[in-house]
Write a protein that holds these residues in place. Structure first.
Motif, PDB file in Angstrom:
ATOM      1  N   LYS A  85      20.026  46.120  55.112  1.00 22.98           N
ATOM      2  CA  LYS A  85      19.278  45.911  53.871  1.00 22.98           C
ATOM      3  C   LYS A  85      18.385  47.097  53.555  1.00 22.98           C
ATOM      4  CE  LYS A  85      19.425  40.928  54.185  1.00 22.98           C
ATOM      5  NZ  LYS A  85      18.851  39.839  54.975  1.00 22.98           N
ATOM      6  N   ASN A  86      18.369  48.096  54.445  1.00 30.18           N
ATOM      7  CA  ASN A  86      17.464  49.225  54.234  1.00 30.18           C
ATOM      8  C   ASN A  86      17.982  50.213  53.188  1.00 30.18           C
ATOM      9  OD1 ASN A  86      15.180  48.678  55.838  1.00 30.18           O
ATOM     10  ND2 ASN A  86      16.358  49.109  57.697  1.00 30.18           N
ATOM     11  N   VAL A  87      19.293  50.363  53.066  1.00 29.35           N
ATOM     12  CA  VAL A  87      19.810  51.324  52.077  1.00 29.35           C
ATOM     13  C   VAL A  87      19.287  50.971  50.693  1.00 29.35           C
ATOM     14  CG1 VAL A  87      21.850  52.219  50.905  1.00 29.35           C
ATOM     15  CG2 VAL A  87      21.888  51.912  53.379  1.00 29.35           C
ATOM     16  N   SER A  88      19.464  49.712  50.279  1.00 29.95           N
ATOM     17  CA  SER A  88      19.073  49.384  48.906  1.00 29.95           C
ATOM     18  C   SER A  88      17.562  49.393  48.735  1.00 29.95           C
ATOM     19  CB  SER A  88      19.686  48.051  48.465  1.00 29.95           C
ATOM     20  OG  SER A  88      19.230  47.009  49.283  1.00 29.95           O
ATOM     21  N   GLN A  89      16.812  48.896  49.724  1.00 26.38           N
ATOM     22  CA  GLN A  89      15.357  48.881  49.509  1.00 26.38           C
ATOM     23  C   GLN A  89      14.776  50.293  49.506  1.00 26.38           C
ATOM     24  OE1 GLN A  89      12.578  46.847  52.035  1.00 26.38           O
ATOM     25  NE2 GLN A  89      13.149  47.895  53.917  1.00 26.38           N
ATOM     26  N   ILE A  90      15.298  51.180  50.341  1.00 29.35           N
ATOM     27  CA  ILE A  90      14.795  52.555  50.347  1.00 29.35           C
ATOM     28  C   ILE A  90      15.242  53.286  49.076  1.00 29.35           C
ATOM     29  CG2 ILE A  90      14.981  54.788  51.542  1.00 29.35           C
ATOM     30  CD1 ILE A  90      14.879  53.214  54.190  1.00 29.35           C
ATOM     31  N   ALA A  91      16.489  53.037  48.641  1.00 33.75           N
ATOM     32  CA  ALA A  91      16.983  53.672  47.402  1.00 33.75           C
ATOM     33  C   ALA A  91      16.111  53.288  46.209  1.00 33.75           C
ATOM     34  CB  ALA A  91      18.434  53.260  47.147  1.00 33.75           C
ATOM     35  N   LEU A  92      15.816  52.009  46.087  1.00 31.50           N
ATOM     36  CA  LEU A  92      15.009  51.537  44.949  1.00 31.50           C
ATOM     37  C   LEU A  92      13.599  52.115  45.015  1.00 31.50           C
ATOM     38  CD1 LEU A  92      16.238  47.825  44.910  1.00 31.50           C
ATOM     39  CD2 LEU A  92      16.719  49.550  43.159  1.00 31.50           C
ATOM     40  N   TRP A  93      13.022  52.137  46.220  1.00 36.86           N
ATOM     41  CA  TRP A  93      11.668  52.675  46.392  1.00 36.86           C
ATOM     42  C   TRP A  93      11.654  54.176  46.085  1.00 36.86           C
ATOM     43  CZ3 TRP A  93       9.677  56.464  49.590  1.00 36.86           C
ATOM     44  CH2 TRP A  93       8.275  56.532  49.668  1.00 36.86           C
ATOM     45  N   LEU A  94      12.637  54.902  46.582  1.00 40.13           N
ATOM     46  CA  LEU A  94      12.703  56.346  46.317  1.00 40.13           C
ATOM     47  C   LEU A  94      12.753  56.616  44.822  1.00 40.13           C
ATOM     48  CD1 LEU A  94      15.209  57.593  49.055  1.00 40.13           C
ATOM     49  CD2 LEU A  94      12.820  58.329  48.812  1.00 40.13           C
ATOM     50  N   ASN A  95      13.560  55.808  44.124  1.00 38.51           N
ATOM     51  CA  ASN A  95      13.672  56.055  42.686  1.00 38.51           C
ATOM     52  C   ASN A  95      12.326  55.894  41.982  1.00 38.51           C
ATOM     53  OD1 ASN A  95      15.328  56.805  40.482  1.00 38.51           O
ATOM     54  ND2 ASN A  95      15.186  54.702  39.742  1.00 38.51           N
ATOM     55  N   LEU A  96      11.525  54.927  42.422  1.00 34.59           N
ATOM     56  CA  LEU A  96      10.187  54.756  41.835  1.00 34.59           C
ATOM     57  C   LEU A  96       9.295  55.968  42.108  1.00 34.59           C
ATOM     58  CD1 LEU A  96       9.440  51.017  42.688  1.00 34.59           C
ATOM     59  CD2 LEU A  96      10.061  51.990  40.465  1.00 34.59           C
ATOM     60  N   GLN A  97       9.575  56.687  43.190  1.00 34.89           N
ATOM     61  CA  GLN A  97       8.800  57.894  43.501  1.00 34.89           C
ATOM     62  C   GLN A  97       9.366  59.128  42.784  1.00 34.89           C
ATOM     63  OE1 GLN A  97       6.263  56.758  45.539  1.00 34.89           O
ATOM     64  NE2 GLN A  97       7.465  54.858  45.468  1.00 34.89           N
ATOM     65  N   GLY A  98      10.446  58.938  42.012  1.00 35.33           N
ATOM     66  CA  GLY A  98      11.065  60.079  41.332  1.00 35.33           C
ATOM     67  C   GLY A  98      11.938  60.908  42.258  1.00 35.33           C
ATOM     68  N   ILE A  99      12.467  60.257  43.289  1.00 35.20           N
ATOM     69  CA  ILE A  99      13.294  60.946  44.290  1.00 35.20           C
ATOM     70  C   ILE A  99      14.654  60.249  44.329  1.00 35.20           C
ATOM     71  CG2 ILE A  99      13.515  61.507  46.754  1.00 35.20           C
ATOM     72  CD1 ILE A  99      10.357  61.204  46.813  1.00 35.20           C
ATOM     73  N   ARG A 100      15.707  61.052  44.371  1.00 40.38           N
ATOM     74  CA  ARG A 100      17.042  60.464  44.309  1.00 40.38           C
ATOM     75  C   ARG A 100      17.694  60.442  45.683  1.00 40.38           C
ATOM     76  NH1 ARG A 100      19.965  62.604  39.096  1.00 40.38           N
ATOM     77  NH2 ARG A 100      17.795  62.417  38.390  1.00 40.38           N
ATOM     78  N   LEU A 101      18.229  59.301  46.089  1.00 46.24           N
ATOM     79  CA  LEU A 101      18.963  59.211  47.353  1.00 46.24           C
ATOM     80  C   LEU A 101      20.355  59.793  47.133  1.00 46.24           C
ATOM     81  CD1 LEU A 101      19.038  58.190  50.277  1.00 46.24           C
ATOM     82  CD2 LEU A 101      19.844  55.985  49.401  1.00 46.24           C
ATOM     83  N   THR A 102      20.689  60.846  47.894  1.00 50.64           N
ATOM     84  CA  THR A 102      21.961  61.541  47.644  1.00 50.64           C
ATOM     85  C   THR A 102      23.046  61.202  48.663  1.00 50.64           C
ATOM     86  OG1 THR A 102      21.246  63.412  48.977  1.00 50.64           O
ATOM     87  CG2 THR A 102      20.840  63.528  46.594  1.00 50.64           C
ATOM     88  N   GLU A 103      22.646  60.824  49.876  1.00 53.02           N
ATOM     89  CA  GLU A 103      23.663  60.520  50.891  1.00 53.02           C
ATOM     90  C   GLU A 103      23.055  59.654  51.974  1.00 53.02           C
ATOM     91  OE1 GLU A 103      25.813  63.860  52.560  1.00 53.02           O
ATOM     92  OE2 GLU A 103      26.825  62.597  54.023  1.00 53.02           O
ATOM     93  N   VAL A 104      23.857  58.752  52.505  1.00 58.64           N
ATOM     94  CA  VAL A 104      23.452  57.916  53.636  1.00 58.64           C
ATOM     95  C   VAL A 104      24.470  58.103  54.746  1.00 58.64           C
ATOM     96  CG1 VAL A 104      23.018  55.557  54.447  1.00 58.64           C
ATOM     97  CG2 VAL A 104      22.469  56.180  52.076  1.00 58.64           C
ATOM     98  N   ARG A 105      24.000  58.223  55.962  1.00 58.52           N
ATOM     99  CA  ARG A 105      24.912  58.174  57.114  1.00 58.52           C
ATOM    100  C   ARG A 105      24.461  57.075  58.045  1.00 58.52           C
ATOM    101  NH1 ARG A 105      26.518  64.449  58.486  1.00 58.52           N
ATOM    102  NH2 ARG A 105      27.009  64.984  56.322  1.00 58.52           N
ATOM    103  N   ILE A 106      25.402  56.262  58.472  1.00 57.33           N
ATOM    104  CA  ILE A 106      25.124  55.226  59.460  1.00 57.33           C
ATOM    105  C   ILE A 106      25.734  55.697  60.767  1.00 57.33           C
ATOM    106  CG2 ILE A 106      25.306  52.781  60.044  1.00 57.33           C
ATOM    107  CD1 ILE A 106      25.900  52.201  57.091  1.00 57.33           C
ATOM    108  N   VAL A 107      24.901  55.900  61.783  1.00 55.94           N
ATOM    109  CA  VAL A 107      25.393  56.448  63.049  1.00 55.94           C
ATOM    110  C   VAL A 107      25.014  55.526  64.206  1.00 55.94           C
ATOM    111  CG1 VAL A 107      25.256  58.833  62.203  1.00 55.94           C
ATOM    112  CG2 VAL A 107      23.327  57.857  63.471  1.00 55.94           C
TER     113      VAL A 107
END
Lengths: 251, 251
Positions: free
Chosen positions: B25-47
């Motif tokens: 559930k962290n991808v979507s919550q961090i993506a949404l939060w980043l967008n509010l900060q004016g920052i775009r999530l460009t890539e996610v890696r799950i390792v």
């Protein structure tokens, strides 16, 4: 002799996941399905709908793994660029697959007929095979060790179903869970020493807070059923020894 | 002049996500939060919980982006290796952060006191700052442009809350949705030509099947509110022109 481990990588293609708009469900469903095939998911990359990013992720993960899956970007609209990007990654052309065209012609016969957008869904990297999709007509695609699946999770589920039992794999990774109403920080040492006593077993600790109480589920993983059972029994006994009630099966 | 776009990468560390056991559930919550900060999530890696894989993902994504976030692997148990792996990625040592130690001492004063496992949660890459976490005492960590967050989503939510407004960003990516009860394949051409008429806007098409009917949501994205509104209005009008009822706000 160490047993052969079969692995897969997964590339999730979709701006809607990276924007946070859509909650991904393909990682977990593909991971669970792969495990049933005896194949281990080793890495996932979520990339934007951009050719160069898809190409890089696909080429890196297909070289490292026995199989590479992708989801997303195979529909009829202008933002669906997966087939072209994967053909570019493989250094081959794109062609209309005659069977895919026939399937789509049949599906759309009573739904307004084929048009340019719909015909896009018959495009495949040259030489590819189709993966059946009973839901919407548009097939998934297999080319070499690359499996191109839909973004919509229930369509991907049908494509996985069509692939079940067709991929070579090894032993599935088995797991057993022991839960405990304990803060994991109280038993960290105990977990580490228990893991060390059981070759081929890993113990993961997954804490939670529920109803104002700290608890954790300890997940033991192994490809060896006997080793797994021994480790789980040992962990439960060790927790009980220090006055903690283990909950077999997890909380 | 093209505006500066601020970007972030995200590395999700966790065998439990790759096994399919846990739904991320962290991808979507961090993506949404980043967008509010004016920052775009460009890539996610799950390792996986493996040092070399964490090091590679962290070093690649932190070099490519303004910010790099990680989730997972910062608890007290033996499988929590994130701090050590990130220190290795950065080529620096690990130290006990005095404030983190004090916070943990306070938190555990009435919960059995500090032990070796709990003290692990005060370890940080040398020179790092802490990110407050009111929930469980164990802090997140900031070192350079790397932000180390918890795996448990509601703890990460508190860390994000503590960071809100502290990161430099650009304009948030705005979005507007127009829904339509239409198979996307019938309007693919229309979507592409509408997008072309509106510089700085992207239209994504997200089809679904519900109650036996095909529909789609068309999501228009832009950093320019006026351009976004004009594109959404044009798309709705164009759909209406071909006899399709647009649903403002989406279905």
């Amino acid at each position: 002799m160490a047993e052969r481990i079969w692995t897969a990588g997964l590339v999730i293609i979709g701006d809607e996941i990276l924007s946070g708009r859509t909650q991904d469900k393909n990682v977990s469903q593909i991971a669970l399905w792969l495990n049933l095939q005896g194949i281990r998911l080793t890495e996932v990359r979520i990339v934007a709908d951009r050719t160069e990013e898809i190409v890089e992720a696909v080429n890196t993960l297909r070289a490292r793994n026995d199989y590479l899956f992708t989801t997303g970007g195979i529909g009829p609209t202008h933002d669906d660029i997966t087939v072209d990007a994967i053909a570019e990654a493989l250094g081959i052309g794109v062609e209309i697959h005659p069977k895919a065209r026939a399937v789509l012609e049949g599906y759309y016969a009573t739904r307004g007929g084929l048009n340019e957008g719909r015909l896009r869904m018959a495009r495949v990297p040259a030489g590819a095979d189709l993966i059946e999709n009973r839901m919407s007509g548009a097939p998934g695609i297999r080319i070499g060790n690359v499996f191109i699946m839909a973004g919509v999770p229930h369509i991907t589920a049908m494509m996985l179903d069509a692939l079940s039992g067709t991929l070579e794999g090894g032993k599935p990774l088995l797991s057993e869970t022991v839960g405990c109403w304990v803060p994991e920080s109280e038993v960290a040492e105990l977990l580490a020493t228990t893991e060390k006593r059981h070759d081929g077993c890993q113990i993961g600790s997954y804490p939670f807070f529920r109803d104002g109480r700290a608890g954790a589920n300890f997940v033991i993983r192994s490809t060896d059923a006997a080793a797994l059972a021994a480790c789980a029994a040992d962990l439960a006994a060790t927790l009980a020894l220090v006055g903690r009630d283990p909950v077999p099966g997890g909380i």
